[in-house]
Write an enzyme that holds these catalytic residues in place. Structure first.
Site, PDB file in Angstrom:
ATOM      1  N   HIS A   1      -2.127   3.177  -0.465  1.00 33.29           N
ATOM      2  CA  HIS A   1      -1.455   3.219  -1.809  1.00 33.29           C
ATOM      3  C   HIS A   1       0.016   3.044  -1.792  1.00 33.29           C
ATOM      4  CE1 HIS A   1      -4.796   6.711  -1.920  1.00 33.29           C
ATOM      5  NE2 HIS A   1      -4.975   5.659  -3.031  1.00 33.29           N
TER       6      HIS A   1
ATOM      7  N   LYS B   1      -5.905  14.300  -2.868  1.00 33.27           N
ATOM      8  CA  LYS B   1      -6.280  13.595  -1.728  1.00 33.27           C
ATOM      9  C   LYS B   1      -4.896  12.948  -1.107  1.00 33.27           C
ATOM     10  CE  LYS B   1     -11.016  13.089  -1.763  1.00 33.27           C
ATOM     11  NZ  LYS B   1     -11.726  11.903  -2.496  1.00 33.27           N
TER      12      LYS B   1
ATOM     13  N   HIS C   1      -1.984   7.647   1.088  1.00 41.84           N
ATOM     14  CA  HIS C   1      -2.179   6.823   2.206  1.00 41.84           C
ATOM     15  C   HIS C   1      -1.339   5.648   2.057  1.00 41.84           C
ATOM     16  CE1 HIS C   1      -5.326   4.562   0.840  1.00 41.84           C
ATOM     17  NE2 HIS C   1      -6.020   5.333   0.590  1.00 41.84           N
TER      18      HIS C   1
HETATM   19  N1  ARG Z   1      -7.967   5.297  -6.966  1.00 48.81           N
HETATM   20  C1  ARG Z   1      -8.435   4.366  -6.300  1.00 48.81           C
HETATM   21  C2  ARG Z   1      -8.060   4.335  -4.780  1.00 48.81           C
HETATM   22  O1  ARG Z   1      -7.561   4.998  -4.386  1.00 48.81           O
HETATM   23  C3  ARG Z   1      -7.629   2.993  -6.744  1.00 48.81           C
HETATM   24  C4  ARG Z   1      -7.912   2.894  -8.101  1.00 48.81           C
HETATM   25  C5  ARG Z   1      -7.491   1.283  -8.340  1.00 48.81           C
HETATM   26  N2  ARG Z   1      -7.746   0.746  -9.791  1.00 48.81           N
HETATM   27  C6  ARG Z   1      -8.583   0.714 -10.397  1.00 48.81           C
HETATM   28  N3  ARG Z   1      -8.530   0.485 -11.591  1.00 48.81           N
HETATM   29  N4  ARG Z   1      -9.879   0.603 -10.070  1.00 48.81           N
HETATM   30  O2  ARG Z   1      -8.984   3.829  -4.083  1.00 48.81           O
END
Ligand code: ARG
Length: 574
Positions: free
Chosen positions: A136, A130, A133
């Protein structure tokens, strides 16, 4: 007094006179910096002490005034309208601050609050296949700054990139790749091609719902460690990580662990069993959830009908694992505020499971970033657009350097340091919870409240020091600094800013707010630039010159430390 921690010094003197239950830290917290230096350099409002000391605030101020000896760092005191005001001896104040910054035993601004404690910081955490963005990017920048700030405060920090590398989407991606994809295409286009395949899957599945079953089957195979499925999945991760890695390289960000969601696959059953055993799980149409009505939240789904786990389940498993592995004092999660509910829900679940450390889980939420007037390449396939943003920032900075300072050595390197710095600083320029806009004109403005402005100020200080050095005036011994020469308003303003640095580091750490440091750096830069324009440094006669150079050196040191803390590099020439 051995160091410049004036608040502590005053609090220690006042404690016996205040009496009662009040702690030293509480007294330190009461002390404030009057906005107008006429009202003192520090001031103790006595209103809150009225209750315990059973006196009128003004009477307290007068009483406490008696215990403060003057003639040292504190030149005089005044009790006015319930405030006890302290006026510093300017020379002694300069001496104490410069001693700490230039000749202190530990790096100036660091502290030991985290000594012997571990903190885990979960940041960046993009999803495989993905786009990486702008959210991130902000998570990466804030998380990295927090990691540095906690380390500077004595903590042992473990930075975790909790990659989104598991879920039914991988079944879909495998099906799409096998039907419509080609190895060459994925190799050439990377995440962009994976995303295109994923989107195509959804379009096609609308016409032919049997594709969904096929995808589910492939995900089940993946869960059962089917070699073919695993191979493709690993490859998707590889492709994605190579692209994400370019962004991390540009930002200069690293992680201690890349344990993503899939890492917890074999830890899921235990969590489900434990939830069931503790009576927290409820069946709902074949799925399992935890009800949170009593806490005003919707239920959290923990197990799907088909037995698959969810984002919540993985987070609970990860928290338990991290507690066991790192014995954290705090576990911090840096994400967009859109995930507030998610974190509130599963933090509550950990609490209901009876883990006493549930209150050590911290969600550090931040607002959205909008890209104003930024054009990113729409070239198909380039969905990791942030790399594009960073590269454009570098290119634009390169142009500015070319027009302003064409003879600068290492132009490319400096353009990278400053261009990337502009993007990072912009992300940290306001309270993290605020939505912010990114615009080129603002972020790259060398005169604005920007990263380039602070970096440029740092380079200016370096340049002054370089010239002094080439004149043969090198490191300044403490005794040689004629501190009484730093009494003018501009120098005193700079000294006050320098003095504030350790407090600001601590505040940034306690509030999980790197913007405390970025704003501090703007203040310090502005006060330094005023000093620089108002007071001759290299042209001043001795002993003024040495004293001013010492101040420049101190500013340069703190700007460098501060910029590095929030993840910016510090070129010495711009
Ligand atoms: N992968 C998730 C996203 O892109 C964020 C993860 C954040 N960390 C966690 N332990 N939930 O939205």
């Amino acid at each position: 007094m051995s160091n410049a921690n004036v608040k502590q010094y005053i609090a220690e003197l006042l404690m016996p006179a205040i009496g009662g239950e009040i702690k030293e830290q509480a007294v330190m917290d009461l002390l404030e910096y009057p906005p107008d230096p006429q009202m003192g350099d520090l001031s103790l409002p006595c209103f809150k002490l009225s209750k315990t000391m059973r006196k009128a605030p003004q009477a307290i101020a007068e009483q406490l005034r008696q215990v403060i000896a003057t003639g040292g760092l504190i030149a005089r005191t005044e009790a006015v309208s319930g405030y006890l005001n302290f006026y510093f001896d300017k020379g002694r104040f300069a001496k104490a601050v410069l001693q700490d910054v230039l000749f202190g035993k530990k790096p100036y601004g660091s502290n030991e609050l985290g000594r012997g404690k571990n903190v885990v910081i979960d940041y960046s955490s993009p999803n495989i296949a993905k786009p990486f963005h702008i959210g991130h990017l902000r998570s990466t920048v804030i998380g990295n700054a927090l990691a540095n700030i906690f380390r500077f405060s004595g903590y042992k920090v473990t930075g975790v990139n909790h990659l989104g590398d598991w879920g039914t989407q991988f079944g879909k991606l495998i099906v799409a790749y096998m039907r419509w994809g080609s190895e060459a295409q994925v190799k050439a286009e990377g995440v962009g091609e994976l995303l295109r395949l994923y989107v195509k899957f959804h379009d096609e599945a609308e016409k032919d719902p049997s594709l969904e079953d096929e995808a589910r089957e492939w995900f089940v195979r993946l869960e059962k460690n089917d070699e073919r499925a695993l191979k493709l999945w690993r490859w998707f991760i590889d492709i994605s990580m190579r692209e994400f890695g370019k962004i991390y390289d540009l930002l200069g960000v690293t992680f201690d662990s890349y344990a993503g969601e899939s890492f917890y696959n074999d830890k899921m059953d235990t969590v489900i069993a434990e939830l069931a055993e503790k009576g927290l799980l409820e069946e709902d149409q074949g799925a399992m959830l935890v009800r949170l009505d009593d806490y005003g939240m919707p239920p959290a789904l923990m197990l799907k009908k088909d037995g698959g786990s969810l984002y919540h389940t993985r987070d609970v498993a990860a928290a338990i694992y991290r507690k066991q592995t790192y014995d954290f004092d705090q576990c911090i999660y840096v994400t967009d505020y859109a995930q507030n509910l998610h974190f509130q829900q599963w933090f509550k679940i950990v609490e209901l499971m009876g883990y006493p450390w549930a209150d050590k889980l911290v969600h550090v939420a931040f607002g959205r970033v909008s890209l104003e007037g930024v054009r990113l390449a729409t070239r198909k396939g380039n969905v990791v657009m942030l790399e594009d943003l960073l590269k454009q920032a570098i290119a634009k900075t390169r142009e500015i350097i070319e027009s302003k300072n064409p003879h600068l050595p290492n132009k490319d390197e400096v353009a990278r340091q400053v261009g990337v710095g502009a993007v990072i600083f912009n992300d940290l320029s306001m309270n993290r919870i605020k939505d912010i806009a990114f615009s080129w004109d603002e972020a790259l403005n060398f005169d604005g409240e920007t990263g380039p402005y602070v970096q440029y100020t740092h380079a200016r200080a370096c340049s002054v020091l370089r010239k002094a050095e080439s004149d043969g005036e090198l490191v300044i011994a403490h005794e040689a600094i004629a501190v009484e020469q730093l009494q003018d308003a501009e120098a005193q303003r700079v000294l006050k800013e320098l003095y504030l640095f350790p407090e600001r580091v601590e505040m940034a750490m306690r509030k999980y707010e790197p913007s405390v440091i970025s704003r501090y750096l703007i203040d310090l830069s502005q006060s330094f630039n005023r000093f620089y324009h108002e007071r001759p440094i290299l042209l001043a006669d001795q002993p003024v010159r040495t004293a001013r150079l010492a101040l420049v050196k101190a500013v340069q040191t703190v700007l460098k430390t501060g910029l590095n803390l929030i993840g910016l590099e510090t070129p010495e020439k711009i």
